[in-house]
Design an enzyme around this catalytic site. Structure first.
Site, PDB file in Angstrom:
ATOM      1  N   GLU A   1     -11.959   3.779  -5.060  1.00  0.00           N
ATOM      2  CA  GLU A   1     -11.508   4.314  -6.355  1.00  0.00           C
ATOM      3  C   GLU A   1     -12.425   3.833  -7.482  1.00  0.00           C
ATOM      4  O   GLU A   1     -13.184   2.874  -7.327  1.00  0.00           O
ATOM      5  CB  GLU A   1     -10.060   3.902  -6.633  1.00  0.00           C
ATOM      6  CG  GLU A   1      -9.862   2.399  -6.705  1.00  0.00           C
ATOM      7  CD  GLU A   1      -8.683   2.008  -7.602  1.00  0.00           C
ATOM      8  OE1 GLU A   1      -8.582   2.525  -8.731  1.00  0.00           O
ATOM      9  OE2 GLU A   1      -7.890   1.162  -7.168  1.00  0.00           O
TER      10      GLU A   1
ATOM     11  N   LYS B   1      -8.919   7.096 -17.665  1.00  0.00           N
ATOM     12  CA  LYS B   1      -8.197   6.734 -16.444  1.00  0.00           C
ATOM     13  C   LYS B   1      -7.496   8.003 -15.967  1.00  0.00           C
ATOM     14  O   LYS B   1      -6.566   8.484 -16.614  1.00  0.00           O
ATOM     15  CB  LYS B   1      -7.197   5.624 -16.758  1.00  0.00           C
ATOM     16  CG  LYS B   1      -6.290   5.248 -15.583  1.00  0.00           C
ATOM     17  CD  LYS B   1      -5.335   4.119 -15.979  1.00  0.00           C
ATOM     18  CE  LYS B   1      -4.233   3.923 -14.963  1.00  0.00           C
ATOM     19  NZ  LYS B   1      -3.242   2.906 -15.387  1.00  0.00           N
TER      20      LYS B   1
ATOM     21  N   VAL C   1      -5.686   5.114  -7.687  1.00  0.00           N
ATOM     22  CA  VAL C   1      -5.341   5.189  -6.259  1.00  0.00           C
ATOM     23  C   VAL C   1      -4.823   6.592  -5.942  1.00  0.00           C
ATOM     24  O   VAL C   1      -5.229   7.215  -4.954  1.00  0.00           O
ATOM     25  CB  VAL C   1      -4.289   4.117  -5.900  1.00  0.00           C
ATOM     26  CG1 VAL C   1      -3.699   4.374  -4.515  1.00  0.00           C
ATOM     27  CG2 VAL C   1      -4.908   2.723  -5.960  1.00  0.00           C
TER      28      VAL C   1
ATOM     29  N   SER D   1       4.528   4.018 -10.912  1.00  0.00           N
ATOM     30  CA  SER D   1       3.182   4.577 -10.767  1.00  0.00           C
ATOM     31  C   SER D   1       3.194   5.880  -9.977  1.00  0.00           C
ATOM     32  O   SER D   1       3.902   6.002  -8.966  1.00  0.00           O
ATOM     33  CB  SER D   1       2.292   3.568 -10.042  1.00  0.00           C
ATOM     34  OG  SER D   1       1.025   4.144  -9.796  1.00  0.00           O
ATOM     35  N   ALA D   2       2.378   6.824 -10.418  1.00  0.00           N
ATOM     36  CA  ALA D   2       2.192   8.076  -9.665  1.00  0.00           C
ATOM     37  C   ALA D   2       1.489   7.819  -8.329  1.00  0.00           C
ATOM     38  O   ALA D   2       1.423   8.726  -7.492  1.00  0.00           O
ATOM     39  CB  ALA D   2       1.404   9.076 -10.504  1.00  0.00           C
TER      40      ALA D   2
ATOM     41  N   LYS E   1       0.513  -4.456  -6.884  1.00  0.00           N
ATOM     42  CA  LYS E   1       0.188  -5.473  -7.871  1.00  0.00           C
ATOM     43  C   LYS E   1       1.423  -6.325  -8.191  1.00  0.00           C
ATOM     44  O   LYS E   1       2.518  -5.810  -8.327  1.00  0.00           O
ATOM     45  CB  LYS E   1      -0.362  -4.811  -9.130  1.00  0.00           C
ATOM     46  CG  LYS E   1      -1.810  -4.363  -8.914  1.00  0.00           C
ATOM     47  CD  LYS E   1      -2.381  -3.725 -10.138  1.00  0.00           C
ATOM     48  CE  LYS E   1      -1.700  -2.421 -10.381  1.00  0.00           C
ATOM     49  NZ  LYS E   1      -2.432  -1.261  -9.933  1.00  0.00           N
TER      50      LYS E   1
HETATM   51  N1  PSU Z   1      -5.497  -2.349  -8.349  1.00  0.00           N
HETATM   52  C1  PSU Z   1      -6.340  -3.240  -8.923  1.00  0.00           C
HETATM   53  N2  PSU Z   1      -6.842  -2.940 -10.152  1.00  0.00           N
HETATM   54  C2  PSU Z   1      -6.571  -1.727 -10.770  1.00  0.00           C
HETATM   55  C3  PSU Z   1      -5.713  -0.795 -10.136  1.00  0.00           C
HETATM   56  C4  PSU Z   1      -5.200  -1.158  -8.937  1.00  0.00           C
HETATM   57  O1  PSU Z   1      -6.609  -4.293  -8.343  1.00  0.00           O
HETATM   58  O2  PSU Z   1      -7.092  -1.468 -11.847  1.00  0.00           O
HETATM   59  C5  PSU Z   1      -5.472   0.557 -10.754  1.00  0.00           C
HETATM   60  C6  PSU Z   1      -5.466   1.592  -9.640  1.00  0.00           C
HETATM   61  O3  PSU Z   1      -6.357   2.616 -10.001  1.00  0.00           O
HETATM   62  C7  PSU Z   1      -4.037   2.094  -9.601  1.00  0.00           C
HETATM   63  C8  PSU Z   1      -3.674   1.993 -11.051  1.00  0.00           C
HETATM   64  O4  PSU Z   1      -3.930   3.400  -9.098  1.00  0.00           O
HETATM   65  O5  PSU Z   1      -4.220   0.708 -11.416  1.00  0.00           O
HETATM   66  C9  PSU Z   1      -2.190   2.069 -11.254  1.00  0.00           C
HETATM   67  O6  PSU Z   1      -1.934   2.332 -12.591  1.00  0.00           O
HETATM   68  P1  PSU Z   1      -0.463   2.764 -13.044  1.00  0.00           P
HETATM   69  O7  PSU Z   1       0.369   1.539 -12.829  1.00  0.00           O
HETATM   70  O8  PSU Z   1      -0.625   3.138 -14.486  1.00  0.00           O
HETATM   71  O9  PSU Z   1      -0.082   3.918 -12.179  1.00  0.00           O
HETATM   72 MN    MN Z   2       3.013   3.830 -15.273  1.00  0.00          MN
END
Ligand code: PSU
Ligand code: MN
Length: 311
Positions: free
Chosen positions: A31, A92, A112, A146-147, A165
């Site tokens: 990614e 993003k 992701v 998250s999507a 995470k």
């Molecule tokens: N994992 C990491 N660092 C990141 C991400 C994941 O170690 O920056 C990113 C990935 O691209 C993941 C996104 O899809 O964060 C999720 O963001 P959100 O919670 O807004 O869906």
């Molecule tokens: Mn979100």
């Protein structure tokens, strides 16, 4: 399965990736949001290059995915990688952002979710990242999930990660993974990894020890028609290399409070929290994050090689 389908018209595969896919060779999708939004400059470019080198050193072709100048790029040359890393205007881009970013013509870094979606269309079956998105703490109030989760319920990709995470509500995320039919395999562990931490405190039911076993599970998913949602290969950081759990909890709570105080929401939340953690730990969380990404890239390459050999 080698690319059975022709990628959609907006896709540009590098010659190296196209040729590997045509020959049924090992390819690993990577990614780009992790580069643009997950890691601070200038470490991000160094890490992005290192991760590609790790994939190659394990016998697979890296395919970092991003949007650039109206095209879906499957595999980036060093110029594009450097632009994604250096340019503060990179969007993003989740799945719903892909089309408008293509029309806008600038750079989009794929999450992701969007990476898994685009990789599947390109015929790439194995993908490595750090930690997935999931259900945020307070999601019962904010609805912030998250999507990544819904998209991973729609594509059959094998995703190597260190769990979700640790800034998230991990138990709630595990429940959603179950609801969505997303497969989980502990790699050498019965514990669901905690991203910066080796163990989130939760269990995983199925465990494998080798990349060949992962390839066997992938084949059994194809054979049983259960390849309709993703398979997560959960690769924990070792206990010796994890972030100190007490430090982790302290800085995370401070970061969550700061995010709330500043009214950070939506897709800014995850990059904000990760950046606060990297600052508050004087780079220790960054070192662990980097190690996770490299280790997952290495394992993903081994899985892709084993899956290619099995074809
Ligand atoms: N994992 C990491 N660092 C990141 C991400 C994941 O170690 O920056 C990113 C990935 O691209 C993941 C996104 O899809 O964060 C999720 O963001 P959100 O919670 O807004 O869906
Ligand atoms: Mn979100």
């Amino acid at each position: 399965m080698p690319a059975a389908s022709v990628p959609p018209p907006a896709f540009d595969l590098t010659d190296e990736v196209r040729s590997a896919l045509e020959r049924g060779r090992a390819v690993v999708a990577l990614e780009s949001t992790i580069i643009s939004h997950g890691l601070p400059r200038p470490d991000n470019l160094r890490v992005a290059r290192e991760v590609e080198a790790v994939v190659r050193s394990h016998g697979a072709v890296p395919a970092t995915i991003a949007l650039a100048h109206g095209r879906v790029r499957i595999g980036l040359d060093d110029e594009a990688l450097a632009a994604i890393a250096a340019n503060a205007n990179v969007v993003k881009a989740g799945v719903r952002d892909i089309a408008p970013v293509l029309v806008g013509g600038g750079y989009g870094a794929t999450t992701v979710a969007s990476t898994a979606h685009l990789a599947a269309l390109a015929g790439i079956t194995v993908f490595a990242t750090g930690g997935l998105g999931g259900v945020h703490r307070e999601a019962a109030k904010t609805f912030d999930e998250s999507a990544d989760l819904i998209t991973l319920s729609r594509v059959g990709t094998t995703v190597v990660c260190a769990g979700v995470k640790s800034i998230l509500d991990v138990p709630a995320t595990l429940e959603r993974l179950e609801t969505l039919g997303i497969g989980l395999l502990g790699f050498g562990t019965d514990r669901f990894p905690g991203f910066y931490l080796a163990d989130s405190g939760l269990r995983v039911e199925h465990r494998v020890e080798t990349a060949v076993e992962v390839a066997e599970v992938m084949a059994a998913r194809a054979a049983s028609g259960t390849q309709t949602s993703a398979l997560l290969v959960l690769n924990p950081v070792s206990a010796g290399e994890q972030l100190d759990p007490a430090l982790h909890d302290r800085v995370l709570h401070a970061a969550l409070d700061a995010a709330a105080a500043q009214g950070i929401r939506g897709k800014d939340t995850t990059p904000y929290l990760l950046a606060r953690l990297h600052d508050a730990t004087q780079g220790r969380s960054l070192a662990v994050n980097t190690r996770i990404i490299s280790a997952n890239a290495a394992l993903a390459a081994q899985i892709a090689v084993a899956a290619a050999a099995a074809r």
